[in-house]
Write an enzyme that holds these catalytic residues in place. Structure first.
Site, mmCIF file in Angstrom:
data_model
loop_
_atom_site.group_PDB
_atom_site.id
_atom_site.type_symbol
_atom_site.label_atom_id
_atom_site.label_comp_id
_atom_site.label_asym_id
_atom_site.label_seq_id
_atom_site.Cartn_x
_atom_site.Cartn_y
_atom_site.Cartn_z
ATOM 1 N N HIS A 31 0.852 -1.189 0.000
ATOM 2 C CA HIS A 31 0.000 0.000 0.000
ATOM 3 C C HIS A 31 0.890 1.244 0.000
ATOM 4 C CE1 HIS A 31 -3.782 2.141 0.966
ATOM 5 N NE2 HIS A 31 -3.045 2.884 1.780
ATOM 6 N N ASP A 33 1.019 5.254 0.045
ATOM 7 C CA ASP A 33 0.242 6.454 0.361
ATOM 8 C C ASP A 33 0.862 7.679 -0.295
ATOM 9 O OD1 ASP A 33 -1.868 5.519 2.151
ATOM 10 O OD2 ASP A 33 -0.217 4.951 3.480
ATOM 11 N N MET A 66 -4.011 10.500 -1.849
ATOM 12 C CA MET A 66 -4.632 11.527 -0.998
ATOM 13 C C MET A 66 -4.173 12.870 -1.535
ATOM 14 S SD MET A 66 -4.070 9.489 2.539
ATOM 15 C CE MET A 66 -2.847 8.458 1.744
ATOM 16 N N GLY A 140 -3.970 11.070 6.417
ATOM 17 C CA GLY A 140 -2.852 12.010 6.545
ATOM 18 C C GLY A 140 -1.660 11.452 7.299
ATOM 19 N N PHE A 141 -1.915 10.582 8.276
ATOM 20 C CA PHE A 141 -0.813 10.112 9.112
ATOM 21 C C PHE A 141 -1.016 8.658 9.520
ATOM 22 C CE2 PHE A 141 -1.331 14.638 9.643
ATOM 23 C CZ PHE A 141 -0.042 15.096 9.404
ATOM 24 N N GLY A 174 -6.330 2.446 8.294
ATOM 25 C CA GLY A 174 -6.173 3.358 9.424
ATOM 26 C C GLY A 174 -6.415 2.677 10.748
ATOM 27 N N GLY A 175 -5.353 2.511 11.524
ATOM 28 C CA GLY A 175 -5.506 1.924 12.851
ATOM 29 C C GLY A 175 -5.822 0.441 12.845
ATOM 30 N N GLY A 195 -0.106 -0.233 8.552
ATOM 31 C CA GLY A 195 1.194 0.425 8.484
ATOM 32 C C GLY A 195 1.998 0.163 9.726
ATOM 33 N N SER A 196 1.681 0.876 10.801
ATOM 34 C CA SER A 196 2.472 0.748 12.025
ATOM 35 C C SER A 196 2.392 -0.663 12.616
ATOM 36 C CB SER A 196 2.042 1.804 13.048
ATOM 37 O OG SER A 196 0.651 1.871 13.155
HETATM 38 C C1 DX5 Z 1 -3.234 7.256 6.482
HETATM 39 C C2 DX5 Z 1 -2.834 6.292 5.411
HETATM 40 C C3 DX5 Z 1 -2.676 4.916 5.901
HETATM 41 C C4 DX5 Z 1 -1.617 4.746 6.969
HETATM 42 C C5 DX5 Z 1 -2.104 3.703 7.916
HETATM 43 O O1 DX5 Z 1 -3.760 8.411 5.925
HETATM 44 O O2 DX5 Z 1 -3.773 6.268 4.368
HETATM 45 O O3 DX5 Z 1 -2.454 4.002 4.840
HETATM 46 O O4 DX5 Z 1 -0.379 4.352 6.468
HETATM 47 O O5 DX5 Z 1 -1.212 3.620 8.972
HETATM 48 P P1 DX5 Z 1 -1.608 2.824 10.300
HETATM 49 O O6 DX5 Z 1 -1.885 1.416 9.907
HETATM 50 O O7 DX5 Z 1 -0.421 2.987 11.162
HETATM 51 O O8 DX5 Z 1 -2.846 3.502 10.863
HETATM 52 ZN ZN ZN Z 2 -3.569 4.628 2.886
#
Ligand code: DX5
Ligand code: ZN
Length: 228
Positions: A31, A33, A66, A140-141, A174-175, A195-196
């Site tokens: 993925h 971003d 985005m 965004g994050f 997200g999360g 992601g994390s």
């Molecule tokens: C956030 C991104 C996500 C982000 C998810 O705007 O679109 O793809 O990387 O990160 P985690 O899994 O850490 O929430």
């Molecule tokens: Zn994403």
């Protein structure tokens, strides 16, 4: 459709992207971003990096744009080597035309909804898409807390997919982690971005396997998947 796990390289080391792609071997997609500091208050990477990454890995790229003006930019990400391109409906001027253009160029077309955007106005548009992305944080994050209030939207979207008999993939982003992925699968998601939870783990490939096992078990118990 089988569960798919898509690690988000937003949480990877951007100076070592080829190695970070290799570190999640076994993942279904990477993925990617793309943020432009206008649609979201963060800036990441663009077409040249996607081009290089596509050459550096066999894992297909799932580009999440985005950005403002996806009508102009999304086709370039297909040309750069993305196998799936997601645009935000809040940013697209002509989402049907754009989805058709992405498909015509040979990639899967996907549309994303921010948390405050409902699915219902887009019911008639779903056959134009290969995937729908429901954001479970404000985009965004990475590393933000999962928004449980998105679960009813995931459920309602899964119902619409069933009602129309579509082959549409339903992605959450997200999360998503060991503590939230089962809720997402139970509600109807089948493609999971993490992601994390993946790149923050000691062994990212093992984190992907563990998330997949959890999601598969939750899907097997889910009422929406029972009929198949
Ligand atoms: C956030 C991104 C996500 C982000 C998810 O705007 O679109 O793809 O990387 O990160 P985690 O899994 O850490 O929430
Ligand atoms: Zn994403």
């Amino acid at each position: 459709m089988a569960v798919q796990i898509n690690p988000s390289i937003l949480s990877a080391d951007f100076a070592r992207l080829a190695e970070e792609a290799e570190a999640v071997r076994g993942a279904d997609w990477l993925h990617v971003d793309v943020m432009d500091n206008h649609f979201v208050p963060n800036l990441t990477l663009g077409v040249p990096v996607v081009e290089s990454l596509a050459r550096a890995t066999d894992t297909p790229l799932d580009c999440h744009l985005m950005i403002e003006d996806p009508d102009r930019w999304a086709p370039q990400y297909v040309e750069a080597g993305a196998s799936s391109v997601t645009f935000h409906v809040e940013a697209a001027a002509a989402p049907v035309r754009l989805a058709r253009e992405i498909r015509a160029k040979g990639a899967r077309a996907s549309m994303a909804l921010k948390p405050a955007t409902p699915i219902e106005p887009f019911e008639d548009l779903l056959p134009e898409l290969d995937m729908l992305l429901i954001m479970t944080v404000e985009p965004g994050f990475g590393g933000q807390a999962f928004l449980d209030i998105m679960l009813p939207k995931i459920r309602r979207t899964r119902e619409l997919i069933g009602k129309h008999g579509l082959e549409l993939w339903l992605q959450v982003d997200g999360g998503v982690s060991a503590s939230t992925i089962e809720r997402c699968a139970d509600a109807g998601a089948d493609v999971f971005v993490a992601g994390s939870a993946v790149y923050g783990a000691q062994d990212p490939a093992e984190a992907v396997r563990a998330l997949r096992t959890q999601a598969e078990a939750a899907t097997a118990q889910a009422s929406w998947a029972c009929d198949h």
